[in-house]
Design a protein around this motif. Structure first.
Motif, PDB file in Angstrom:
ATOM      1  N   ILE A 136      -0.547  -2.848   7.740  1.00 54.74           N
ATOM      2  CA  ILE A 136      -0.025  -2.999   6.378  1.00 54.74           C
ATOM      3  C   ILE A 136      -1.124  -2.737   5.351  1.00 54.74           C
ATOM      4  CG2 ILE A 136       0.851  -4.712   4.725  1.00 54.74           C
ATOM      5  CD1 ILE A 136       2.436  -5.914   7.098  1.00 54.74           C
ATOM      6  N   VAL A 137      -2.319  -3.248   5.610  1.00 57.43           N
ATOM      7  CA  VAL A 137      -3.417  -3.059   4.660  1.00 57.43           C
ATOM      8  C   VAL A 137      -3.901  -1.612   4.647  1.00 57.43           C
ATOM      9  CG1 VAL A 137      -5.820  -3.712   4.196  1.00 57.43           C
ATOM     10  CG2 VAL A 137      -4.153  -5.468   4.747  1.00 57.43           C
ATOM     11  N   LEU A 138      -3.935  -0.961   5.811  1.00 52.45           N
ATOM     12  CA  LEU A 138      -4.502   0.382   5.905  1.00 52.45           C
ATOM     13  C   LEU A 138      -3.512   1.506   5.601  1.00 52.45           C
ATOM     14  CD1 LEU A 138      -6.655   0.000   9.134  1.00 52.45           C
ATOM     15  CD2 LEU A 138      -7.441   0.063   6.769  1.00 52.45           C
ATOM     16  N   PHE A 139      -2.215   1.209   5.585  1.00 46.49           N
ATOM     17  CA  PHE A 139      -1.231   2.278   5.466  1.00 46.49           C
ATOM     18  C   PHE A 139      -1.347   3.054   4.156  1.00 46.49           C
ATOM     19  CE2 PHE A 139       2.930   4.000   4.353  1.00 46.49           C
ATOM     20  CZ  PHE A 139       3.130   4.817   5.448  1.00 46.49           C
ATOM     21  N   ARG A 140      -1.390   2.357   3.054  1.00 49.62           N
ATOM     22  CA  ARG A 140      -1.398   3.055   1.763  1.00 49.62           C
ATOM     23  C   ARG A 140      -2.635   3.927   1.560  1.00 49.62           C
ATOM     24  NH1 ARG A 140       1.272   2.517  -3.440  1.00 49.62           N
ATOM     25  NH2 ARG A 140      -0.113   3.440  -4.979  1.00 49.62           N
ATOM     26  N   PRO A 141      -3.866   3.407   1.764  1.00 50.05           N
ATOM     27  CA  PRO A 141      -5.014   4.306   1.547  1.00 50.05           C
ATOM     28  C   PRO A 141      -5.056   5.470   2.529  1.00 50.05           C
ATOM     29  CG  PRO A 141      -5.763   2.135   2.246  1.00 50.05           C
ATOM     30  CD  PRO A 141      -4.312   2.046   2.044  1.00 50.05           C
ATOM     31  N   LEU A 142      -4.642   5.245   3.765  1.00 48.82           N
ATOM     32  CA  LEU A 142      -4.657   6.344   4.733  1.00 48.82           C
ATOM     33  C   LEU A 142      -3.595   7.394   4.413  1.00 48.82           C
ATOM     34  CD1 LEU A 142      -5.320   4.478   8.080  1.00 48.82           C
ATOM     35  CD2 LEU A 142      -6.817   6.110   6.937  1.00 48.82           C
ATOM     36  N   LYS A 153      -5.761  17.894  -3.001  1.00 53.19           N
ATOM     37  CA  LYS A 153      -6.067  17.110  -4.185  1.00 53.19           C
ATOM     38  C   LYS A 153      -7.333  16.279  -3.914  1.00 53.19           C
ATOM     39  CE  LYS A 153      -4.001  13.608  -7.148  1.00 53.19           C
ATOM     40  NZ  LYS A 153      -2.927  12.655  -7.281  1.00 53.19           N
ATOM     41  N   GLN A 154      -8.072  15.965  -4.940  1.00 50.84           N
ATOM     42  CA  GLN A 154      -9.303  15.192  -4.802  1.00 50.84           C
ATOM     43  C   GLN A 154      -8.972  13.748  -4.421  1.00 50.84           C
ATOM     44  OE1 GLN A 154     -12.275  16.470  -4.868  1.00 50.84           O
ATOM     45  NE2 GLN A 154     -13.458  14.608  -4.748  1.00 50.84           N
ATOM     46  N   PHE A 155      -9.737  13.189  -3.476  1.00 53.07           N
ATOM     47  CA  PHE A 155      -9.568  11.799  -3.067  1.00 53.07           C
ATOM     48  C   PHE A 155     -10.954  11.179  -2.929  1.00 53.07           C
ATOM     49  CE2 PHE A 155      -9.179   8.429   0.111  1.00 53.07           C
ATOM     50  CZ  PHE A 155      -8.130   7.696  -0.418  1.00 53.07           C
ATOM     51  N   VAL A 156     -11.154  10.050  -3.550  1.00 50.46           N
ATOM     52  CA  VAL A 156     -12.437   9.356  -3.478  1.00 50.46           C
ATOM     53  C   VAL A 156     -12.420   8.477  -2.229  1.00 50.46           C
ATOM     54  CG1 VAL A 156     -14.021   7.796  -4.651  1.00 50.46           C
ATOM     55  CG2 VAL A 156     -12.626   9.386  -5.978  1.00 50.46           C
ATOM     56  N   LEU A 157     -13.247   8.833  -1.260  1.00 47.43           N
ATOM     57  CA  LEU A 157     -13.246   8.125   0.018  1.00 47.43           C
ATOM     58  C   LEU A 157     -13.750   6.691  -0.094  1.00 47.43           C
ATOM     59  CD1 LEU A 157     -14.450  10.905   2.479  1.00 47.43           C
ATOM     60  CD2 LEU A 157     -12.208   9.829   2.380  1.00 47.43           C
ATOM     61  N   TYR A 158     -14.519   6.403  -1.115  1.00 46.73           N
ATOM     62  CA  TYR A 158     -15.065   5.054  -1.240  1.00 46.73           C
ATOM     63  C   TYR A 158     -14.008   4.018  -1.581  1.00 46.73           C
ATOM     64  CZ  TYR A 158     -19.574   7.259  -0.829  1.00 46.73           C
ATOM     65  OH  TYR A 158     -20.632   7.971  -0.345  1.00 46.73           O
ATOM     66  N   THR A 159     -12.798   4.457  -1.916  1.00 45.43           N
ATOM     67  CA  THR A 159     -11.721   3.498  -2.163  1.00 45.43           C
ATOM     68  C   THR A 159     -11.323   2.771  -0.882  1.00 45.43           C
ATOM     69  OG1 THR A 159     -10.052   5.222  -1.882  1.00 45.43           O
ATOM     70  CG2 THR A 159     -10.785   4.776  -4.120  1.00 45.43           C
ATOM     71  N   PHE A 160     -11.688   3.346   0.266  1.00 40.09           N
ATOM     72  CA  PHE A 160     -11.413   2.658   1.531  1.00 40.09           C
ATOM     73  C   PHE A 160     -12.153   1.331   1.629  1.00 40.09           C
ATOM     74  CE2 PHE A 160     -10.044   6.776   3.334  1.00 40.09           C
ATOM     75  CZ  PHE A 160      -8.833   6.348   3.818  1.00 40.09           C
ATOM     76  N   TYR A 161     -13.313   1.265   1.028  1.00 45.17           N
ATOM     77  CA  TYR A 161     -14.107   0.045   1.142  1.00 45.17           C
ATOM     78  C   TYR A 161     -13.463  -1.136   0.430  1.00 45.17           C
ATOM     79  CZ  TYR A 161     -17.621   2.873   3.359  1.00 45.17           C
ATOM     80  OH  TYR A 161     -18.276   3.703   4.223  1.00 45.17           O
ATOM     81  N   TRP A 162     -12.559  -0.876  -0.530  1.00 45.81           N
ATOM     82  CA  TRP A 162     -11.831  -1.980  -1.155  1.00 45.81           C
ATOM     83  C   TRP A 162     -10.877  -2.643  -0.166  1.00 45.81           C
ATOM     84  CZ3 TRP A 162     -13.435  -4.167  -5.351  1.00 45.81           C
ATOM     85  CH2 TRP A 162     -14.190  -3.439  -6.270  1.00 45.81           C
ATOM     86  N   THR A 163     -10.378  -1.888   0.797  1.00 50.38           N
ATOM     87  CA  THR A 163      -9.479  -2.486   1.785  1.00 50.38           C
ATOM     88  C   THR A 163     -10.235  -3.356   2.784  1.00 50.38           C
ATOM     89  OG1 THR A 163      -9.592  -0.544   3.208  1.00 50.38           O
ATOM     90  CG2 THR A 163      -7.808  -0.623   1.622  1.00 50.38           C
TER      91      THR A 163
END
Length: 190
Positions: A136-142, A153-163
Motif C-alpha cells: 500500500i505504501v509503495l504502490f503510488r510512488p512506484l 516524463k521527468q520523475f524525481v527519484l528522491y521522492t522514494f525516500y519519503w516513503t
C-alpha cells in the motif's frame, strides 16, 4: 506491476526463511532451558546472540536478492529498495521471534513441526499483513515512476525516500513490540 510482484516474492522468501529458522529458536532449547536460565550468563543476552547469528544470514540473503533485483534501475532505486528490504526483514524476523517465544513449545524437538504449528500460522498471517502494508505504501510512488518512464516524463527519484518514513515507523514499532514479547516469554517460567 511486475516490480511489486518481485518485491513481494523477496519479502515472502524472507518471511519463509524467518518462519523456518527464527520462529523455533526459543522452543528448540527444550527442557534444558532451565539450565540457561540458571546459568551466570543472562538468558536474554544468550537469546539475543542466537537471534543475531541466525538473522544475519536472512539479512544477507534478503539484501542480496534486493540488490540483484534492482541494480538495473539505478543507484537511488537500488538503495531505496535495499533500505526497505532491510527494515522489513528486521520487522519480519522480530515478528517471528516474538511469536515463537509467545507460542513456545519446549517439549517439541522437531523444528519443522514447530514451524508448522498454530503459532507459526498466526506469525505468517502477521507477516502477510505487514507485506500488505508495504504494498500500500509503495504502490503510488512506484506506479508514478513507471508511468513517467512510459510517457517519458521527468520523475524525481528522491521522492522514494519519503516513503521510508512510514515504513521505518511501522517497522520500528513492530521490532520493539515483538522483541519485548520475546523477552517476556523468555523471562517467564515454562
Amino acid at each position: 506491476m511486475i516490480y511489486i510482484a518481485i518485491f513481494l516474492f523477496n519479502q515472502l522468501f524472507i518471511s519463509t526463511l524467518s518462519l523456518r529458522f527464527i520462529f523455533p529458536l526459543i522452543s528448540l532449547e527444550g527442557q534444558s532451558f532451565w539450565k540457561i536460565k540458571s546459568s551466570p550468563i543472562h538468558h536474554t543476552a544468550f537469546m539475543r546472540h542466537k537471534l543475531l547469528v541466525s538473522s544475519s544470514f536472512i539479512f544477507i540473503i534478503g539484501l542480496g536478492l534486493s540488490f540483484f533485483s534492482n541494480y538495473r534501475f539505478g543507484f537511488v532505486l537500488t538503495t531505496f529498495s535495499m533500505a526497505t528490504t532491510l527494515l522489513s526483514a528486521m520487522a519480519i524476523v522480530s515478528i517471528n521471534f516474538g511469536m515463537g517465544g509467545l507460542y513456545a513449545n519446549y517439549k517439541e524437538k522437531n523444528a519443522i513441526r514447530l514451524s508448522s504449528s498454530q503459532g507459526a500460522s498466526l506469525s505468517f498471517l502477521l507477516n502477510i499483513v505487514f507485506m500488505l502494508f508495504l504494498v500500500i505504501v509503495l504502490f503510488r510512488p512506484l506506479s508514478t515512476l513507471f508511468l513517467s518512464i512510459m510517457i517519458k516524463k521527468q520523475f524525481v527519484l528522491y521522492t522514494f525516500y519519503w516513503t521510508l518514513i512510514p515504513i521505518s515507523i511501522v517497522s520500528i514499532i513492530l521490532i520493539i513490540t515483538f522483541l519485548k514479547i520475546a523477552k517476556n516469554s523468555i523471562q517467564k517460567d515454562f
